[in-house]
Design an enzyme around this catalytic site. Structure first.
Site, PDB file in Angstrom:
ATOM      1  N   SER A   1       0.683  -0.954  -0.094  1.00 56.51           N
ATOM      2  CA  SER A   1       0.059   0.101   0.011  1.00 56.51           C
ATOM      3  C   SER A   1       0.922   1.225  -0.017  1.00 56.51           C
ATOM      4  CB  SER A   1      -0.918  -0.109   1.358  1.00 56.51           C
ATOM      5  OG  SER A   1      -0.330  -0.327   2.390  1.00 56.51           O
TER       6      SER A   1
ATOM      7  N   GLU B   1       1.180   5.507   0.701  1.00 55.03           N
ATOM      8  CA  GLU B   1       0.532   6.639   1.581  1.00 55.03           C
ATOM      9  C   GLU B   1       0.935   7.873   0.813  1.00 55.03           C
ATOM     10  OE1 GLU B   1       0.827   6.439   5.774  1.00 55.03           O
ATOM     11  OE2 GLU B   1       1.400   8.484   5.682  1.00 55.03           O
TER      12      GLU B   1
ATOM     13  N   THR C   1      -3.354  10.947   4.111  1.00 58.85           N
ATOM     14  CA  THR C   1      -3.179  11.289   5.773  1.00 58.85           C
ATOM     15  C   THR C   1      -4.207  12.323   6.016  1.00 58.85           C
ATOM     16  OG1 THR C   1      -1.462  13.067   5.020  1.00 58.85           O
ATOM     17  CG2 THR C   1      -0.746  10.798   5.644  1.00 58.85           C
TER      18      THR C   1
ATOM     19  N   HIS D   1      -7.016   8.490   6.230  1.00 56.78           N
ATOM     20  CA  HIS D   1      -6.844   8.446   7.603  1.00 56.78           C
ATOM     21  C   HIS D   1      -7.728   9.519   8.237  1.00 56.78           C
ATOM     22  CE1 HIS D   1      -2.038   7.118   6.903  1.00 56.78           C
ATOM     23  NE2 HIS D   1      -2.909   6.864   5.851  1.00 56.78           N
TER      24      HIS D   1
ATOM     25  N   ARG E   1      -5.252   8.386  16.638  1.00 54.46           N
ATOM     26  CA  ARG E   1      -5.528   9.695  17.644  1.00 54.46           C
ATOM     27  C   ARG E   1      -4.845  10.848  16.967  1.00 54.46           C
ATOM     28  NH1 ARG E   1      -1.536  10.744  22.683  1.00 54.46           N
ATOM     29  NH2 ARG E   1      -0.561  11.572  20.848  1.00 54.46           N
TER      30      ARG E   1
ATOM     31  N   ASP F   1      -2.007  14.023  16.657  1.00 56.64           N
ATOM     32  CA  ASP F   1      -1.276  14.999  17.696  1.00 56.64           C
ATOM     33  C   ASP F   1      -1.780  16.178  17.596  1.00 56.64           C
ATOM     34  OD1 ASP F   1       0.962  13.158  18.577  1.00 56.64           O
ATOM     35  OD2 ASP F   1       1.544  13.203  16.419  1.00 56.64           O
TER      36      ASP F   1
ATOM     37  N   ALA G   1      -6.858   6.485  20.185  1.00 58.59           N
ATOM     38  CA  ALA G   1      -7.354   5.725  19.031  1.00 58.59           C
ATOM     39  C   ALA G   1      -8.125   4.594  19.301  1.00 58.59           C
ATOM     40  CB  ALA G   1      -6.210   5.589  18.095  1.00 58.59           C
TER      41      ALA G   1
ATOM     42  N   TYR H   1       3.998   0.844  17.092  1.00 56.02           N
ATOM     43  CA  TYR H   1       5.240   1.747  17.200  1.00 56.02           C
ATOM     44  C   TYR H   1       6.156   0.549  17.613  1.00 56.02           C
ATOM     45  CZ  TYR H   1       2.213   5.194  16.478  1.00 56.02           C
ATOM     46  OH  TYR H   1       1.245   6.547  16.071  1.00 56.02           O
TER      47      TYR H   1
ATOM     48  N   HIS I   1       5.856   4.104  21.231  1.00 55.36           N
ATOM     49  CA  HIS I   1       5.461   5.453  20.884  1.00 55.36           C
ATOM     50  C   HIS I   1       6.244   6.444  21.792  1.00 55.36           C
ATOM     51  CE1 HIS I   1       2.624   9.041  20.982  1.00 55.36           C
ATOM     52  NE2 HIS I   1       2.279   8.623  19.953  1.00 55.36           N
TER      53      HIS I   1
ATOM     54  N   LYS J   1      -6.609  -1.395  20.875  1.00 56.91           N
ATOM     55  CA  LYS J   1      -7.193  -0.604  19.672  1.00 56.91           C
ATOM     56  C   LYS J   1      -7.582  -1.962  18.848  1.00 56.91           C
ATOM     57  CE  LYS J   1      -3.372   1.631  18.476  1.00 56.91           C
ATOM     58  NZ  LYS J   1      -2.499   2.901  17.815  1.00 56.91           N
TER      59      LYS J   1
ATOM     60  N   GLN K   1      16.089  16.282   6.778  1.00 60.90           N
ATOM     61  CA  GLN K   1      14.418  16.345   7.035  1.00 60.90           C
ATOM     62  C   GLN K   1      14.306  14.865   7.571  1.00 60.90           C
ATOM     63  OE1 GLN K   1      12.239  16.662   3.201  1.00 60.90           O
ATOM     64  NE2 GLN K   1      10.147  16.573   4.593  1.00 60.90           N
TER      65      GLN K   1
ATOM     66  N   PHE L   1      12.401  14.396  11.286  1.00 55.75           N
ATOM     67  CA  PHE L   1      11.021  14.032  11.394  1.00 55.75           C
ATOM     68  C   PHE L   1      11.232  12.865  12.155  1.00 55.75           C
ATOM     69  CE2 PHE L   1       7.570  11.663   9.052  1.00 55.75           C
ATOM     70  CZ  PHE L   1       6.476  12.365   9.676  1.00 55.75           C
TER      71      PHE L   1
ATOM     72  N   HIS M   1       3.857  -1.103   3.714  1.00 58.64           N
ATOM     73  CA  HIS M   1       3.125   0.215   3.411  1.00 58.64           C
ATOM     74  C   HIS M   1       4.157   1.359   3.094  1.00 58.64           C
ATOM     75  CE1 HIS M   1      -0.130   3.171   3.917  1.00 58.64           C
ATOM     76  NE2 HIS M   1       0.591   3.910   4.802  1.00 58.64           N
TER      77      HIS M   1
HETATM   78  P1  FAD Z   1      -2.800   6.093  20.166  1.00 60.36           P
HETATM   79  O1  FAD Z   1      -2.808   4.699  19.889  1.00 60.36           O
HETATM   80  O2  FAD Z   1      -4.106   6.657  20.936  1.00 60.36           O
HETATM   81  O3  FAD Z   1      -1.569   6.231  21.324  1.00 60.36           O
HETATM   82  C1  FAD Z   1      -1.051   7.339  21.495  1.00 60.36           C
HETATM   83  C2  FAD Z   1      -0.179   7.414  23.002  1.00 60.36           C
HETATM   84  O4  FAD Z   1      -1.088   7.361  24.134  1.00 60.36           O
HETATM   85  C3  FAD Z   1       0.698   6.480  23.068  1.00 60.36           C
HETATM   86  O5  FAD Z   1       1.660   6.615  23.832  1.00 60.36           O
HETATM   87  C4  FAD Z   1      -0.117   5.042  23.868  1.00 60.36           C
HETATM   88  O6  FAD Z   1       0.763   4.314  24.574  1.00 60.36           O
HETATM   89  C5  FAD Z   1      -0.963   6.071  24.675  1.00 60.36           C
HETATM   90  N1  FAD Z   1      -2.385   5.566  24.828  1.00 60.36           N
HETATM   91  C6  FAD Z   1      -2.912   4.876  23.935  1.00 60.36           C
HETATM   92  N2  FAD Z   1      -4.544   4.561  24.255  1.00 60.36           N
HETATM   93  C7  FAD Z   1      -4.421   4.849  25.751  1.00 60.36           C
HETATM   94  C8  FAD Z   1      -5.209   4.563  26.654  1.00 60.36           C
HETATM   95  N3  FAD Z   1      -6.631   3.991  26.429  1.00 60.36           N
HETATM   96  N4  FAD Z   1      -4.917   4.891  27.975  1.00 60.36           N
HETATM   97  C9  FAD Z   1      -3.669   5.552  28.221  1.00 60.36           C
HETATM   98  N5  FAD Z   1      -2.701   5.846  27.292  1.00 60.36           N
HETATM   99  C10 FAD Z   1      -3.029   5.505  25.930  1.00 60.36           C
HETATM  100  N6  FAD Z   1      -1.031  11.772  12.571  1.00 60.36           N
HETATM  101  C11 FAD Z   1      -1.760  12.584  11.832  1.00 60.36           C
HETATM  102  O7  FAD Z   1      -2.049  13.682  12.402  1.00 60.36           O
HETATM  103  N7  FAD Z   1      -2.624  12.245  10.596  1.00 60.36           N
HETATM  104  C12 FAD Z   1      -2.261  11.078   9.870  1.00 60.36           C
HETATM  105  O8  FAD Z   1      -2.862  10.765   8.941  1.00 60.36           O
HETATM  106  C13 FAD Z   1      -1.464  10.051  10.611  1.00 60.36           C
HETATM  107  N8  FAD Z   1      -1.209   9.036   9.710  1.00 60.36           N
HETATM  108  C14 FAD Z   1      -0.174   8.228  10.552  1.00 60.36           C
HETATM  109  C15 FAD Z   1      -0.377   6.794   9.847  1.00 60.36           C
HETATM  110  C16 FAD Z   1       0.621   5.871  10.443  1.00 60.36           C
HETATM  111  C17 FAD Z   1       0.615   4.445   9.918  1.00 60.36           C
HETATM  112  C18 FAD Z   1       1.158   6.062  11.530  1.00 60.36           C
HETATM  113  C19 FAD Z   1       2.157   5.143  12.372  1.00 60.36           C
HETATM  114  C20 FAD Z   1       1.020   7.393  12.408  1.00 60.36           C
HETATM  115  C21 FAD Z   1       0.517   8.392  11.936  1.00 60.36           C
HETATM  116  N9  FAD Z   1       0.213   9.574  12.420  1.00 60.36           N
HETATM  117  C22 FAD Z   1      -0.724  10.243  11.792  1.00 60.36           C
HETATM  118  C23 FAD Z   1       0.911   9.885  13.646  1.00 60.36           C
HETATM  119  C24 FAD Z   1      -0.117   9.617  14.829  1.00 60.36           C
HETATM  120  O9  FAD Z   1      -1.312  10.439  14.897  1.00 60.36           O
HETATM  121  C25 FAD Z   1       0.863   9.780  16.186  1.00 60.36           C
HETATM  122  O10 FAD Z   1       1.894   8.885  16.021  1.00 60.36           O
HETATM  123  C26 FAD Z   1       0.007  10.085  17.436  1.00 60.36           C
HETATM  124  O11 FAD Z   1       0.963  10.563  18.454  1.00 60.36           O
HETATM  125  C27 FAD Z   1      -0.530   8.746  18.033  1.00 60.36           C
HETATM  126  O12 FAD Z   1      -1.347   8.191  17.325  1.00 60.36           O
HETATM  127  P2  FAD Z   1      -2.218   6.762  17.382  1.00 60.36           P
HETATM  128  O13 FAD Z   1      -3.203   6.548  16.805  1.00 60.36           O
HETATM  129  O14 FAD Z   1      -1.108   5.612  17.827  1.00 60.36           O
HETATM  130  O15 FAD Z   1      -2.415   6.898  19.327  1.00 60.36           O
END
Ligand code: FAD
Length: 281
Positions: free
Chosen positions: A12, A14, A45, A73, A103, A105, A119, A141, A145, A161, A208, A212, A262
């Site tokens: 896939s 992105e 994204t 996304h 989730r 940032d 998430a 991760y 993370h 998740k 970069q 990143f 991916h």
């Molecule tokens: P989560 O799974 O929610 O985790 C975030 C943090 O919170 C982690 O440290 C986790 O341990 C902690 N956590 C999770 N659940 C809980 C809980 N229930 N209780 C307590 N702590 C918890 N970002 C964008 O803005 N747009 C995009 O399109 C985008 N695409 C991405 C695609 C991929 C494949 C990846 C790997 C990342 C992408 N990101 C994107 C970045 C991502 O949004 C960030 O890495 C963000 O910080 C975490 O998102 P997550 O969905 O993994 O979060």
């Protein structure tokens, strides 16, 4: 490690939604080239806080109309249930059946007024609202993370998740294959059997990538960093070396049982195509 090889290998690609008309025209060309490789899907994204909501939507709908599935996304940080519900409804009406649930940032300085914290809550909400309409991909991760309190907690949070209804996983990029294999092992020991697809970041420049990687917690191993630094501004050498390193990483991942790859294409076709061309499949 138990192999994930029983899934047929899927690729896939992105994209990020283009900001300008030139960016959109260029993405069309990139899409046309990558489409020839017949990927499983393209993903697009989503800017945290919904900043690219419309552009993500139009890019996804355009891509899907050309014949290959597109997966938006969707990040939930700073979003409300009403907003997310409306986005899901739009996608469903346009025949979109895959989604990457995140989730996101918060942009610096922005306070969250959202109704989702993590998430896993988004995945649960998507299932509640839309049943099985979407195949849901979530992020993982292998190198932990950056905000996680510990690797163990991060894994427990990742598992939430999956339990909330994710169908597949895409990892953050990494250059250390062992981190991926160890992560897959931990998943298998915890009964997680859905595909865990490594995220691949081609190396085309250094500064970069370095910035990143610092932000997203992806480790550039010392040997790799030193070699890249030694090329200075010599972009051709960085690209040639990057191609060699990332191609052998991908080969190792596939040989070790990764169910596919991916690619974070950065809206370019050549680096991804060159890597895929180097692979024995
Ligand atoms: P989560 O799974 O929610 O985790 C975030 C943090 O919170 C982690 O440290 C986790 O341990 C902690 N956590 C999770 N659940 C809980 C809980 N229930 N209780 C307590 N702590 C918890 N970002 C964008 O803005 N747009 C995009 O399109 C985008 N695409 C991405 C695609 C991929 C494949 C990846 C790997 C990342 C992408 N990101 C994107 C970045 C991502 O949004 C960030 O890495 C963000 O910080 C975490 O998102 P997550 O969905 O993994 O979060």
């Amino acid at each position: 490690m138990q192999s994930q090889k029983n899934h047929s290998q899927l690729f896939s690609f992105e994209f990020y939604p283009p900001k300008t008309d030139e960016g959109a025209a260029s993405l069309q060309l990139v899409h046309n080239k990558l489409a020839q490789l017949n990927p499983d899907f393209f993903s697009v994204t989503f800017g945290a806080g919904g900043s690219t909501r419309d552009k993500t939507f139009t890019t996804v709908v355009d891509i899907q109309a050309k014949g290959i599935k597109a997966a938006p996304h969707l990040s939930c940080v700073a979003s409300t249930k009403t907003n997310i519900s409306a986005i899901l409804k739009d996608y469903k009406e346009h025949g979109i059946t895959k989604i990457v649930a995140l989730r996101g940032d918060l942009p610096s300085g922005m306070m969250s007024a959202g109704e989702f914290r993590y998430a896993n809550e988004l995945v649960e909400f998507i299932r509640q609202e839309t049943g099985d309409n979407f195949q849901i991909h979530v992020a993982a991760y292998p190198e932990v993370h950056p905000q996680a309190s510990s690797a163990v907690d991060d894994f427990k949070n990742f598992k939430r998740k999956v339990e909330a209804g994710a169908n597949a996983v895409i990892t953050q990029y990494f250059y250390n294959a062992e981190a991926y294999f160890h992560f897959v092992d931990t998943c298998e020991k915890n009964g997680i059997t859905i595909p865990i697809v490594p995220g691949i970041m081609p190396i085309t420049q250094y500064s970069q990538l370095f910035r990143f990687s610092e932000m997203c917690g992806a480790d550039i191993p010392r040997w790799l960093r030193k070699r890249l630094e030694s090329f200075g501004d010599d972009r051709d050498s960085i690209q040639a070396f990057g191609l060699e390193v990332v191609s052998s990483l991908c080969q190792r991942l596939l040989d070790g049982g990764a169910p596919g790859l991916h690619f974070y294409t950065m809206n370019q076709s050549a680096p991804t195509m060159a890597i895929l061309d180097n692979l024995k499949r």
